[in-house]
Motif scaffolding. Structure first.
Motif, mmCIF file in Angstrom:
data_model
loop_
_atom_site.group_PDB
_atom_site.id
_atom_site.type_symbol
_atom_site.label_atom_id
_atom_site.label_comp_id
_atom_site.label_asym_id
_atom_site.label_seq_id
_atom_site.Cartn_x
_atom_site.Cartn_y
_atom_site.Cartn_z
ATOM 1 N N GLU A 408 0.804 -1.186 -0.095
ATOM 2 C CA GLU A 408 0.087 0.098 -0.167
ATOM 3 C C GLU A 408 0.977 1.243 0.206
ATOM 4 O OE1 GLU A 408 -3.383 2.354 -0.092
ATOM 5 O OE2 GLU A 408 -2.979 0.022 -0.531
ATOM 6 N N THR A 409 2.013 1.012 0.558
ATOM 7 C CA THR A 409 2.996 2.404 0.441
ATOM 8 C C THR A 409 2.967 2.991 -0.879
ATOM 9 O OG1 THR A 409 4.479 1.288 2.058
ATOM 10 C CG2 THR A 409 5.470 2.981 0.808
ATOM 11 N N LEU A 413 2.043 6.452 -2.331
ATOM 12 C CA LEU A 413 2.925 7.404 -3.008
ATOM 13 C C LEU A 413 2.330 8.028 -4.401
ATOM 14 C CD1 LEU A 413 6.310 5.626 -2.244
ATOM 15 C CD2 LEU A 413 5.590 7.998 -1.549
ATOM 16 N N ALA A 414 1.795 6.944 -5.130
ATOM 17 C CA ALA A 414 0.891 7.354 -6.370
ATOM 18 C C ALA A 414 0.057 8.320 -6.335
ATOM 19 C CB ALA A 414 0.677 5.864 -7.143
ATOM 20 N N GLN A 415 -0.983 7.932 -5.312
ATOM 21 C CA GLN A 415 -2.046 9.054 -5.138
ATOM 22 C C GLN A 415 -1.435 10.355 -4.755
ATOM 23 O OE1 GLN A 415 -5.006 7.537 -2.314
ATOM 24 N NE2 GLN A 415 -4.592 5.459 -2.867
ATOM 25 N N ALA A 416 -0.370 10.416 -3.873
ATOM 26 C CA ALA A 416 0.306 11.822 -3.778
ATOM 27 C C ALA A 416 0.828 12.451 -4.874
ATOM 28 C CB ALA A 416 1.308 11.570 -2.470
ATOM 29 N N ALA A 417 1.629 11.687 -5.593
ATOM 30 C CA ALA A 417 2.022 12.244 -6.740
ATOM 31 C C ALA A 417 1.051 12.718 -7.866
ATOM 32 C CB ALA A 417 2.834 11.232 -7.576
ATOM 33 N N ARG A 418 -0.181 12.209 -7.884
ATOM 34 C CA ARG A 418 -1.180 12.652 -8.824
ATOM 35 C C ARG A 418 -1.748 13.925 -8.127
ATOM 36 N NH1 ARG A 418 -2.116 7.163 -9.683
ATOM 37 N NH2 ARG A 418 -3.476 6.956 -7.842
ATOM 38 N N PRO A 424 4.714 11.770 -13.924
ATOM 39 C CA PRO A 424 5.687 10.881 -14.064
ATOM 40 C C PRO A 424 6.018 9.967 -12.774
ATOM 41 C CG PRO A 424 6.618 12.935 -14.989
ATOM 42 C CD PRO A 424 5.329 13.328 -14.304
ATOM 43 N N GLU A 425 6.125 10.546 -11.595
ATOM 44 C CA GLU A 425 6.213 10.016 -10.290
ATOM 45 C C GLU A 425 5.055 8.974 -10.189
ATOM 46 O OE1 GLU A 425 7.386 9.140 -6.459
ATOM 47 O OE2 GLU A 425 8.390 9.735 -8.247
ATOM 48 N N ALA A 426 3.586 9.445 -10.493
ATOM 49 C CA ALA A 426 2.668 8.701 -10.562
ATOM 50 C C ALA A 426 2.666 7.559 -11.290
ATOM 51 C CB ALA A 426 1.354 9.600 -10.674
#
Length: 489
Positions: A408-409, A413-418, A424-426
């Protein structure tokens, strides 16, 4: 769905499904009995097959993806592994969303436990007894050893068989029929060979759990409980008895071995009861089922920490935050520093739209338990809900104990990047998340989407391309697109 699921484990646990990656006829030549297990199924091939079965479990939504339950089972499992006389391989423990009693070891060090087994156990040592048994299957490489006495199928064949069983029926005839497709398996011979493995796993498992500080009588006690229950089932045996045939001799031997060891008197942790309650609430078929169960227990005068926590959790799942707060309050007063209770308190506060108070509880909890991954994930998730994605990201990337241990980490992290418009990070974090769940195809699709984004920096492009190559290299040659196969020729 639930009936179909455990047939998959019957196939893997009893028949020792194994694989090779080669496609040539020569790859199907079998070694003679007695040759090293690596000659039939190497550790890397075991990891490949087990990982792909786990990927199908994720894809079919069979996994119980609860960080606290997974952490609990993993902690028990690694405590046993640290006491094992045989160094285990990399291990992965997980929970299955199924109320029936079962546990199983897949190739490659993957060990699964049904929620139903946790609910059926009377104490932590009984759970440890089952985990110790499954750990012994892993350390002794029983699946690979079984393949010394059976024909070997390709990875693709076994995955197709497993998929068919998952989608099919729990009828043993259907299972055996599926496993016989395209193969000449000597079923009875292999079952007999597996019974020897079961006895070996019992012996080693009891020794391991005793060295780990658990009551060695736990294994025999759980066997006895299963034997008593089996009398009530008739032909409908509990699934664990199909995958782990139980005999009077096995029960007697387990009790005898335990009696030879120093007696252990354990004070049961309330954490065991809390995790039982989580398993009951999160696997209930109807949302109100667990709430009714714990309400009735408390009404009957059984005001235990397990029942009170179970009712508070069930109420919170139902969205009844104020009632959950009221039920939980006496427990918090008695155990103000307990991590499980503080995490539930934070969830209740978030449901009440008291995000600042929830964050304060989580800040205090992560200070008390800085290496407890579920608390860190809850803290980051609550930060996201409070509109603080940058803070959530910073928390996750600076607390390395969540990275690599909790899938889930990467999703967070993907949600935060979006939220931060860092596409690109997402794409990268989503690709990592999918890859670790065993979904290499969709992981590559996400990474490709990232590589198509405009205005990528050289560092972003290199990072996405490197991860894509890593994911692609895990795929068998014949699973890759034709163009990629040609590129390697």
């Amino acid at each position: 769905m639930k009936k179909a699921l455990l047939s998959c484990f019957t196939a893997v646990a009893i028949l020792g499904a194994a694989a090779t990656q080669a496609d040539s006829p020569a790859a199907l030549d079998l070694p003679q009995i007695g040759e090293p297990a690596d000659n039939t199924l190497s550790p890397s091939e075991e990891k490949t097959l087990g990982g792909r079965v786990v990927a199908q479990l994720y894809g079919a939504n069979y996994m119980l993806e609860d960080p606290e339950l997974r952490e609990y089972i993993s902690t028990l499992g690694w405590r046993l592994a640290s006491a094992s006389q045989t160094k285990p391989p990399s291990l992965t423990f997980f929970m299955i969303r199924d109320p029936r009693i079962n546990a199983f070891a897949l190739p490659g060090g993957y060990i699964g436990v049904n929620a139903g087994l946790l609910l059926a156990a009377s104490n932590e040592s009984e759970v440890a007894g089952v985990l110790g048994h499954e750990l012994a299957h892993v350390t002794q490489r029983h699946i690979a050893r079984t393949q010394e006495d059976t024909q070997v199928a390709t990875v693709a064949t076994w995955l197709a068989v497993i998929a068919a069983i998952i989608a099919g029926s729990a009828d043993p005839d259907v299972v055996i029929g599926a496993l016989s497709v395209g193969q000449a398996m000597n079923y009875q011979r292999q079952v007999n060979y597996t019974r020897a493995h079961e006895l070996e796993a019992d012996r080693i498992g009891i020794q391991t759990m005793a060295r780990a500080g658990f009551d060695p009588a736990g294994m025999g006690g759980f066997f006895s409980k299963l034997e008593q229950q089996s009398r009530l089932y008739g032909s409908g045996l509990p699934e664990i008895l199909r995958t782990h045939p139980l005999t009077t001799n096995r029960i007697a031997e387990a009790r005898g071995r335990a009696a030879e060891m120093p007696k252990v008197v354990l004070k049961e942790s309330i954490e065991f009861g809390f995790m039982q309650a989580r398993a009951r609430v999160l696997t209930a078929e109807r949302p109100s089922e667990a709430m009714d169960h714990y309400s009735n227990e408390l009404a009957a005068g059984h005001d235990t920490p397990t029942n009170r926590y179970g009712l508070a959790l069930a109420l919170s799942v139902q969205g009844q935050a104020d009632n959950a707060d009221r039920v939980l309050a006496p427990l918090l007063e008695k155990y103000p520093r307990h991590v499980t209770l503080n995490l539930l308190q934070a969830r209740i506060l978030a449901l009440q739209q008291k995000n600042d108070e929830a964050l304060a509880v989580l800040a205090r909890t992560t200070q008390l338990y800085p290496r407890y991954a579920p608390a860190l994930l809850e803290y980051a998730d609550t930060m996201m809900a409070a509109g603080k994605p940058a803070e959530a990201r910073q928390l996750l990337i600076t607390r390395e104990q969540t990275l690599g241990t909790q899938l889930e980490t990467y999703n967070l992290l993907a949600q935060a990047a979006r939220e931060l418009n860092n596409l690109p990070e997402a794409s990268y974090q989503t690709g990592v998340y999918l890859f670790l769940r065993g979904d290499a195809g969709n992981a590559i699709a996400q990474l490709d989407a990232g590589l198509r984004l405009p205005d990528l920096t050289p560092q972003e492009r290199a990072r996405l391309a490197a991860k894509r190559q890593e994911v692609r290299d895990t795929l068998p040659e014949n699973w890759r697109p034709p163009r990629e196969r040609r590129d390697r020729m």
